[in-house]
Design a protein around this motif. Structure first.
Motif, PDB file in Angstrom:
ATOM      1  N   ALA A 105       0.383 -60.884  21.958  1.00  0.00           N
ATOM      2  CA  ALA A 105      -0.377 -61.419  23.095  1.00  0.00           C
ATOM      3  C   ALA A 105      -1.182 -62.657  22.720  1.00  0.00           C
ATOM      4  CB  ALA A 105      -1.307 -60.337  23.646  1.00  0.00           C
ATOM      5  N   GLY A 106      -1.071 -63.104  21.454  1.00  0.00           N
ATOM      6  CA  GLY A 106      -1.706 -64.345  21.054  1.00  0.00           C
ATOM      7  C   GLY A 106      -3.015 -64.221  20.293  1.00  0.00           C
ATOM      8  N   TYR A 107      -3.408 -63.025  19.945  1.00  0.00           N
ATOM      9  CA  TYR A 107      -4.655 -62.843  19.203  1.00  0.00           C
ATOM     10  C   TYR A 107      -4.392 -62.961  17.699  1.00  0.00           C
ATOM     11  CZ  TYR A 107      -6.421 -60.964  23.602  1.00  0.00           C
ATOM     12  OH  TYR A 107      -6.798 -60.822  24.914  1.00  0.00           O
ATOM     13  N   ASP A 108      -5.404 -63.445  16.972  1.00  0.00           N
ATOM     14  CA  ASP A 108      -5.380 -63.411  15.507  1.00  0.00           C
ATOM     15  C   ASP A 108      -5.942 -62.066  15.082  1.00  0.00           C
ATOM     16  OD1 ASP A 108      -4.356 -65.959  15.224  1.00  0.00           O
ATOM     17  OD2 ASP A 108      -6.334 -66.896  15.095  1.00  0.00           O
ATOM     18  N   ILE A 109      -5.269 -61.407  14.154  1.00  0.00           N
ATOM     19  CA  ILE A 109      -5.654 -60.050  13.775  1.00  0.00           C
ATOM     20  C   ILE A 109      -6.018 -59.978  12.301  1.00  0.00           C
ATOM     21  CG2 ILE A 109      -4.931 -57.633  13.738  1.00  0.00           C
ATOM     22  CD1 ILE A 109      -5.004 -58.925  16.551  1.00  0.00           C
ATOM     23  N   LEU A 110      -7.153 -59.345  12.021  1.00  0.00           N
ATOM     24  CA  LEU A 110      -7.548 -58.978  10.670  1.00  0.00           C
ATOM     25  C   LEU A 110      -7.461 -57.462  10.598  1.00  0.00           C
ATOM     26  CD1 LEU A 110     -10.729 -61.227  10.325  1.00  0.00           C
ATOM     27  CD2 LEU A 110      -8.430 -61.707   9.464  1.00  0.00           C
ATOM     28  N   GLU A 111      -7.164 -56.923   9.416  1.00  0.00           N
ATOM     29  CA  GLU A 111      -7.008 -55.476   9.286  1.00  0.00           C
ATOM     30  C   GLU A 111      -7.874 -54.934   8.157  1.00  0.00           C
ATOM     31  OE1 GLU A 111      -2.979 -54.086   8.947  1.00  0.00           O
ATOM     32  OE2 GLU A 111      -2.227 -55.587  10.344  1.00  0.00           O
ATOM     33  N   ALA A 112      -8.290 -53.667   8.335  1.00  0.00           N
ATOM     34  CA  ALA A 112      -9.007 -52.943   7.289  1.00  0.00           C
ATOM     35  C   ALA A 112      -8.615 -51.476   7.373  1.00  0.00           C
ATOM     36  CB  ALA A 112     -10.515 -53.107   7.456  1.00  0.00           C
ATOM     37  N   GLY A 113      -8.645 -50.795   6.213  1.00  0.00           N
ATOM     38  CA  GLY A 113      -8.215 -49.401   6.141  1.00  0.00           C
ATOM     39  C   GLY A 113      -9.323 -48.388   6.292  1.00  0.00           C
ATOM     40  N   ASP A 114     -10.578 -48.831   6.291  1.00  0.00           N
ATOM     41  CA  ASP A 114     -11.719 -47.936   6.522  1.00  0.00           C
ATOM     42  C   ASP A 114     -12.963 -48.786   6.784  1.00  0.00           C
ATOM     43  OD1 ASP A 114     -12.974 -48.697   4.045  1.00  0.00           O
ATOM     44  OD2 ASP A 114     -11.759 -47.220   3.003  1.00  0.00           O
ATOM     45  N   GLY A 115     -14.081 -48.115   7.022  1.00  0.00           N
ATOM     46  CA  GLY A 115     -15.299 -48.835   7.364  1.00  0.00           C
ATOM     47  C   GLY A 115     -15.815 -49.729   6.253  1.00  0.00           C
ATOM     48  N   VAL A 116     -15.706 -49.277   5.018  1.00  0.00           N
ATOM     49  CA  VAL A 116     -16.183 -50.087   3.885  1.00  0.00           C
ATOM     50  C   VAL A 116     -15.392 -51.383   3.800  1.00  0.00           C
ATOM     51  CG1 VAL A 116     -16.390 -50.164   1.369  1.00  0.00           C
ATOM     52  CG2 VAL A 116     -17.010 -48.075   2.603  1.00  0.00           C
ATOM     53  N   GLU A 117     -14.082 -51.272   3.882  1.00  0.00           N
ATOM     54  CA  GLU A 117     -13.233 -52.460   3.841  1.00  0.00           C
ATOM     55  C   GLU A 117     -13.504 -53.350   5.058  1.00  0.00           C
ATOM     56  OE1 GLU A 117      -9.060 -51.584   3.404  1.00  0.00           O
ATOM     57  OE2 GLU A 117      -8.492 -53.671   3.641  1.00  0.00           O
ATOM     58  N   ALA A 118     -13.738 -52.736   6.198  1.00  0.00           N
ATOM     59  CA  ALA A 118     -14.000 -53.507   7.420  1.00  0.00           C
ATOM     60  C   ALA A 118     -15.257 -54.355   7.276  1.00  0.00           C
ATOM     61  CB  ALA A 118     -14.137 -52.566   8.614  1.00  0.00           C
ATOM     62  N   LEU A 119     -16.315 -53.789   6.698  1.00  0.00           N
ATOM     63  CA  LEU A 119     -17.545 -54.565   6.511  1.00  0.00           C
ATOM     64  C   LEU A 119     -17.285 -55.760   5.593  1.00  0.00           C
ATOM     65  CD1 LEU A 119     -20.237 -51.749   6.191  1.00  0.00           C
ATOM     66  CD2 LEU A 119     -19.896 -53.325   8.123  1.00  0.00           C
ATOM     67  N   ALA A 120     -16.476 -55.561   4.563  1.00  0.00           N
ATOM     68  CA  ALA A 120     -16.153 -56.654   3.651  1.00  0.00           C
ATOM     69  C   ALA A 120     -15.322 -57.724   4.354  1.00  0.00           C
ATOM     70  CB  ALA A 120     -15.404 -56.116   2.431  1.00  0.00           C
ATOM     71  N   VAL A 121     -14.357 -57.298   5.151  1.00  0.00           N
ATOM     72  CA  VAL A 121     -13.510 -58.252   5.877  1.00  0.00           C
ATOM     73  C   VAL A 121     -14.330 -59.020   6.918  1.00  0.00           C
ATOM     74  CG1 VAL A 121     -11.567 -58.447   7.507  1.00  0.00           C
ATOM     75  CG2 VAL A 121     -11.374 -56.957   5.509  1.00  0.00           C
ATOM     76  N   ALA A 122     -15.260 -58.334   7.579  1.00  0.00           N
ATOM     77  CA  ALA A 122     -16.048 -58.941   8.653  1.00  0.00           C
ATOM     78  C   ALA A 122     -17.138 -59.886   8.143  1.00  0.00           C
ATOM     79  CB  ALA A 122     -16.686 -57.843   9.503  1.00  0.00           C
ATOM     80  N   ALA A 123     -17.553 -59.712   6.910  1.00  0.00           N
ATOM     81  CA  ALA A 123     -18.671 -60.490   6.370  1.00  0.00           C
ATOM     82  C   ALA A 123     -18.453 -61.985   6.534  1.00  0.00           C
ATOM     83  CB  ALA A 123     -18.871 -60.140   4.896  1.00  0.00           C
ATOM     84  N   GLY A 124     -19.401 -62.625   7.192  1.00  0.00           N
ATOM     85  CA  GLY A 124     -19.377 -64.068   7.347  1.00  0.00           C
ATOM     86  C   GLY A 124     -18.399 -64.602   8.372  1.00  0.00           C
ATOM     87  N   LYS A 125     -17.717 -63.703   9.089  1.00  0.00           N
ATOM     88  CA  LYS A 125     -16.733 -64.148  10.074  1.00  0.00           C
ATOM     89  C   LYS A 125     -17.264 -63.985  11.494  1.00  0.00           C
ATOM     90  CE  LYS A 125     -12.657 -63.259   7.309  1.00  0.00           C
ATOM     91  NZ  LYS A 125     -13.273 -62.657   6.137  1.00  0.00           N
ATOM     92  N   LYS A 126     -16.705 -64.780  12.382  1.00  0.00           N
ATOM     93  CA  LYS A 126     -16.968 -64.648  13.813  1.00  0.00           C
ATOM     94  C   LYS A 126     -15.803 -63.865  14.392  1.00  0.00           C
ATOM     95  CE  LYS A 126     -17.940 -65.917  18.209  1.00  0.00           C
ATOM     96  NZ  LYS A 126     -17.310 -64.812  18.906  1.00  0.00           N
ATOM     97  N   LEU A 127     -16.076 -62.648  14.818  1.00  0.00           N
ATOM     98  CA  LEU A 127     -15.031 -61.808  15.410  1.00  0.00           C
ATOM     99  C   LEU A 127     -15.280 -61.710  16.909  1.00  0.00           C
ATOM    100  CD1 LEU A 127     -15.015 -58.906  12.781  1.00  0.00           C
ATOM    101  CD2 LEU A 127     -13.430 -60.855  12.920  1.00  0.00           C
ATOM    102  N   ASP A 128     -14.214 -61.691  17.665  1.00  0.00           N
ATOM    103  CA  ASP A 128     -14.331 -61.559  19.115  1.00  0.00           C
ATOM    104  C   ASP A 128     -14.264 -60.106  19.550  1.00  0.00           C
ATOM    105  OD1 ASP A 128     -14.343 -64.446  20.001  1.00  0.00           O
ATOM    106  OD2 ASP A 128     -12.564 -64.397  18.731  1.00  0.00           O
ATOM    107  N   LEU A 129     -13.729 -59.241  18.688  1.00  0.00           N
ATOM    108  CA  LEU A 129     -13.603 -57.820  19.018  1.00  0.00           C
ATOM    109  C   LEU A 129     -13.328 -57.042  17.739  1.00  0.00           C
ATOM    110  CD1 LEU A 129     -13.149 -55.449  21.109  1.00  0.00           C
ATOM    111  CD2 LEU A 129     -10.752 -56.162  21.166  1.00  0.00           C
ATOM    112  N   VAL A 130     -13.849 -55.827  17.677  1.00  0.00           N
ATOM    113  CA  VAL A 130     -13.522 -54.882  16.606  1.00  0.00           C
ATOM    114  C   VAL A 130     -12.951 -53.638  17.279  1.00  0.00           C
ATOM    115  CG1 VAL A 130     -14.420 -53.448  14.727  1.00  0.00           C
ATOM    116  CG2 VAL A 130     -15.362 -55.752  15.103  1.00  0.00           C
ATOM    117  N   ILE A 131     -11.833 -53.160  16.751  1.00  0.00           N
ATOM    118  CA  ILE A 131     -11.229 -51.908  17.220  1.00  0.00           C
ATOM    119  C   ILE A 131     -11.191 -50.977  16.024  1.00  0.00           C
ATOM    120  CG2 ILE A 131      -9.201 -50.780  18.199  1.00  0.00           C
ATOM    121  CD1 ILE A 131      -8.416 -53.488  19.429  1.00  0.00           C
ATOM    122  N   THR A 132     -11.845 -49.819  16.127  1.00  0.00           N
ATOM    123  CA  THR A 132     -11.926 -48.935  14.978  1.00  0.00           C
ATOM    124  C   THR A 132     -11.557 -47.493  15.310  1.00  0.00           C
ATOM    125  OG1 THR A 132     -13.338 -48.126  13.168  1.00  0.00           O
ATOM    126  CG2 THR A 132     -14.401 -48.460  15.315  1.00  0.00           C
TER     127      THR A 132
END
Length: 120
Positions: free
Chosen positions: A25-52
């Motif tokens: 549908a045209g979205y850029d996707i980042l992935e993480a396997g759990d909450g700890v990894e998600a916090l590391a991936v999200a750090a310093g980024k501008k995210l438009d949505l998180v799905i967990t």
């Protein structure tokens, strides 16, 4: 510029399914396997949505929502919980943590896209 979505689930298959649906549908996707990894991936980024997911090793989805909401950069970022948990107590905990919405698995790609487009 495409909007960026972080999808968090310990199931590789589920992440692939979500990524396939949203990337198509045209979205850029980042992935993480759990909450700890998600916090590391999200750090310093501008995210438009998180799905967990909720049930994950190391850090569950409810705790992830709380930790993200505690950060100024994610205070107003939509966060959807996508889980097999359909009990009212889980939904209340998710809402209290700051979740924007709750989607129960299994889901259809069309329904996921409909909800994503509503909250972004």
């Amino acid at each position: 510029m495409a909007k960026t979505i972080l999808t968090v689930d310990d199931s590789v298959t589920m992440r692939q399914m979500i990524t396939f649906t949203l990337a198509k549908a045209g979205y850029d996707i980042l992935e993480a396997g759990d909450g700890v990894e998600a916090l590391a991936v999200a750090a310093g980024k501008k995210l438009d949505l998180v799905i967990t997911d909720v049930n994950m090793p190391n850090m569950d989805g409810i705790t992830l929502v709380q930790r993200l909401r505690a950060q100024a950069g994610f205070r107003y970022t939509p966060i959807l919980v996508l889980t097999t948990e359909s009990g009212q107590d889980f939904k209340v905990r998710g809402k209290e943590a700051g979740a924007t919405g709750w989607i129960v698995k299994p889901f259809s790609p069309e329904k996921l896209l409909e909800i994503v487009e509503k909250v972004i």
